[in-house]
Motif scaffolding. Structure first.
Motif, PDB file in Angstrom:
ATOM      1  N   TRP A   1       0.805  -1.228   0.000  1.00 28.76           N
ATOM      2  CA  TRP A   1       0.000   0.000   0.000  1.00 28.76           C
ATOM      3  C   TRP A   1       0.840   1.280   0.000  1.00 28.76           C
ATOM      4  O   TRP A   1       0.373   2.320  -0.472  1.00 28.76           O
ATOM      5  N   LEU A   2       2.056   1.249   0.515  1.00 32.59           N
ATOM      6  CA  LEU A   2       2.857   2.475   0.650  1.00 32.59           C
ATOM      7  C   LEU A   2       3.790   2.650  -0.536  1.00 32.59           C
ATOM      8  O   LEU A   2       4.629   1.788  -0.809  1.00 32.59           O
ATOM      9  N   ASP A   3       3.636   3.764  -1.225  1.00 30.85           N
ATOM     10  CA  ASP A   3       4.512   4.112  -2.350  1.00 30.85           C
ATOM     11  C   ASP A   3       5.691   4.901  -1.785  1.00 30.85           C
ATOM     12  O   ASP A   3       5.643   6.127  -1.713  1.00 30.85           O
ATOM     13  N   ALA A   4       6.730   4.160  -1.335  1.00 26.08           N
ATOM     14  CA  ALA A   4       7.849   4.813  -0.643  1.00 26.08           C
ATOM     15  C   ALA A   4       9.184   4.158  -0.987  1.00 26.08           C
ATOM     16  O   ALA A   4       9.853   3.599  -0.129  1.00 26.08           O
ATOM     17  N   PRO A   5       9.603   4.240  -2.261  1.00 25.23           N
ATOM     18  CA  PRO A   5      10.890   3.653  -2.602  1.00 25.23           C
ATOM     19  C   PRO A   5      12.013   4.365  -1.837  1.00 25.23           C
ATOM     20  O   PRO A   5      12.038   5.586  -1.741  1.00 25.23           O
ATOM     21  N   GLY A   6      12.903   3.573  -1.283  1.00 21.71           N
ATOM     22  CA  GLY A   6      14.038   4.141  -0.564  1.00 21.71           C
ATOM     23  C   GLY A   6      13.810   4.377   0.914  1.00 21.71           C
ATOM     24  O   GLY A   6      14.742   4.713   1.637  1.00 21.71           O
ATOM     25  N   LEU A   7      12.579   4.210   1.390  1.00 24.83           N
ATOM     26  CA  LEU A   7      12.306   4.405   2.813  1.00 24.83           C
ATOM     27  C   LEU A   7      12.943   3.269   3.605  1.00 24.83           C
ATOM     28  O   LEU A   7      12.767   2.098   3.282  1.00 24.83           O
ATOM     29  N   GLU A   8      13.694   3.618   4.639  1.00 19.76           N
ATOM     30  CA  GLU A   8      14.365   2.628   5.482  1.00 19.76           C
ATOM     31  C   GLU A   8      13.798   2.693   6.893  1.00 19.76           C
ATOM     32  O   GLU A   8      13.887   3.733   7.552  1.00 19.76           O
ATOM     33  N   VAL A   9      13.203   1.601   7.342  1.00 17.44           N
ATOM     34  CA  VAL A   9      12.708   1.525   8.716  1.00 17.44           C
ATOM     35  C   VAL A   9      13.919   1.341   9.622  1.00 17.44           C
ATOM     36  O   VAL A   9      14.739   0.452   9.404  1.00 17.44           O
ATOM     37  N   THR A  10      14.043   2.198  10.632  1.00 16.41           N
ATOM     38  CA  THR A  10      15.222   2.163  11.501  1.00 16.41           C
ATOM     39  C   THR A  10      14.922   1.641  12.899  1.00 16.41           C
ATOM     40  O   THR A  10      15.829   1.181  13.585  1.00 16.41           O
ATOM     41  N   LYS A  11      13.665   1.729  13.335  1.00 15.36           N
ATOM     42  CA  LYS A  11      13.324   1.252  14.670  1.00 15.36           C
ATOM     43  C   LYS A  11      11.829   0.960  14.725  1.00 15.36           C
ATOM     44  O   LYS A  11      11.015   1.734  14.225  1.00 15.36           O
ATOM     45  N   VAL A  12      11.490  -0.146  15.386  1.00 11.89           N
ATOM     46  CA  VAL A  12      10.096  -0.532  15.565  1.00 11.89           C
ATOM     47  C   VAL A  12       9.857  -0.776  17.049  1.00 11.89           C
ATOM     48  O   VAL A  12      10.526  -1.607  17.658  1.00 11.89           O
ATOM     49  N   ASN A  13       8.945  -0.024  17.626  1.00  9.98           N
ATOM     50  CA  ASN A  13       8.496  -0.225  19.010  1.00  9.98           C
ATOM     51  C   ASN A  13       7.103  -0.832  18.917  1.00  9.98           C
ATOM     52  O   ASN A  13       6.131  -0.101  18.708  1.00  9.98           O
ATOM     53  N   PRO A  14       7.003  -2.168  19.039  1.00  7.43           N
ATOM     54  CA  PRO A  14       5.743  -2.865  18.765  1.00  7.43           C
ATOM     55  C   PRO A  14       4.512  -2.213  19.397  1.00  7.43           C
ATOM     56  O   PRO A  14       4.463  -1.944  20.584  1.00  7.43           O
ATOM     57  N   GLY A  15       3.531  -1.943  18.509  1.00 10.80           N
ATOM     58  CA  GLY A  15       2.262  -1.385  18.935  1.00 10.80           C
ATOM     59  C   GLY A  15       2.290   0.103  19.232  1.00 10.80           C
ATOM     60  O   GLY A  15       1.245   0.698  19.464  1.00 10.80           O
ATOM     61  N   LYS A  16       3.458   0.726  19.230  1.00  5.72           N
ATOM     62  CA  LYS A  16       3.560   2.138  19.629  1.00  5.72           C
ATOM     63  C   LYS A  16       3.971   3.048  18.488  1.00  5.72           C
ATOM     64  O   LYS A  16       3.228   3.938  18.093  1.00  5.72           O
ATOM     65  N   ASN A  17       5.211   2.858  18.001  1.00  3.88           N
ATOM     66  CA  ASN A  17       5.680   3.746  16.940  1.00  3.88           C
ATOM     67  C   ASN A  17       6.747   3.067  16.091  1.00  3.88           C
ATOM     68  O   ASN A  17       7.316   2.047  16.470  1.00  3.88           O
ATOM     69  N   ILE A  18       6.976   3.657  14.935  1.00  2.00           N
ATOM     70  CA  ILE A  18       7.983   3.197  13.989  1.00  2.00           C
ATOM     71  C   ILE A  18       8.791   4.427  13.582  1.00  2.00           C
ATOM     72  O   ILE A  18       8.231   5.501  13.361  1.00  2.00           O
ATOM     73  N   ARG A  19      10.086   4.258  13.491  1.00  3.22           N
ATOM     74  CA  ARG A  19      10.959   5.335  13.005  1.00  3.22           C
ATOM     75  C   ARG A  19      11.525   4.900  11.660  1.00  3.22           C
ATOM     76  O   ARG A  19      11.824   3.725  11.449  1.00  3.22           O
TER      77      ARG A  19
END
Length: 175
Positions: free
Chosen positions: A101-119
């Motif tokens: 669903w997300l059109d975001a080439p090049g986006l790098e997920v750096t941190k995932v806090n389950p259920g709270k937030n994503i960086r």
């Protein structure tokens, strides 16, 4: 403003410049402006001190809307979805789902806090903080802050981009 600080905007501008913040002497740093506000009204809480300092910067052309004291811009976009928070979080956190669903080439997920937030980080250095708030059994809010943007045009583009992506996420979630 007057009820909270005892002064209106025009009075604050005049008081701060009488305290030595004349622009002719150069561009005062944000910390200098905050310090002047605190000298003029020591009992003022931090929130109002910051509000007066930022208002002074904006009134004197030192800072634009959505710009921080380092000159960077921030865009915030938020939407409430008719879907549970865990489903929205999974749609972001899972790489395979996110690509659907997300059109975001090049986006790098750096941190995932389950259920709270994503960086995450864009290739140009802009940073994302994606937050999820449960609003009931089948509703949630997603807020995306994009920081380290270079100018007001990038900020406006980020807001428009996230609104379009939220529409895609809503369709993906069936919300």
């Amino acid at each position: 403003m007057r009820a909270a600080t005892g002064h209106g905007w025009q009075e604050w501008l005049r008081l701060l410049e009488m305290d030595g913040l004349a622009l002719a002497a150069g561009r005062p740093a944000h910390g200098e402006i905050r310090a002047a506000v605190q000298r003029l009204m020591p009992a003022l809480d931090d929130w109002w001190t910051q509000t007066v300092a930022v208002g002074y910067e904006r009134a004197r052309g030192l800072r634009a809307m959505h710009q921080n004291s380092r000159g960077e811009f921030q865009a915030t976009a938020a939407k409430t979805f008719a879907a549970p928070a865990f489903a929205a979080f999974a749609a972001w956190a899972d790489d395979a789902l996110r690509r659907r669903w997300l059109d975001a080439p090049g986006l790098e997920v750096t941190k995932v806090n389950p259920g709270k937030n994503i960086r995450a980080r864009w290739p140009d250095g802009a940073l994302l903080d994606i937050r999820f708030t449960d609003k009931g059994p089948a509703r949630c809010q997603v807020v995306v802050d994009t920081v380290k943007l270079t100018d007001a045009e990038a900020m406006a583009a980020a807001k428009a981009y996230w609104q379009s992506q939220f529409a895609r996420l809503a369709a993906f979630l069936g919300a």
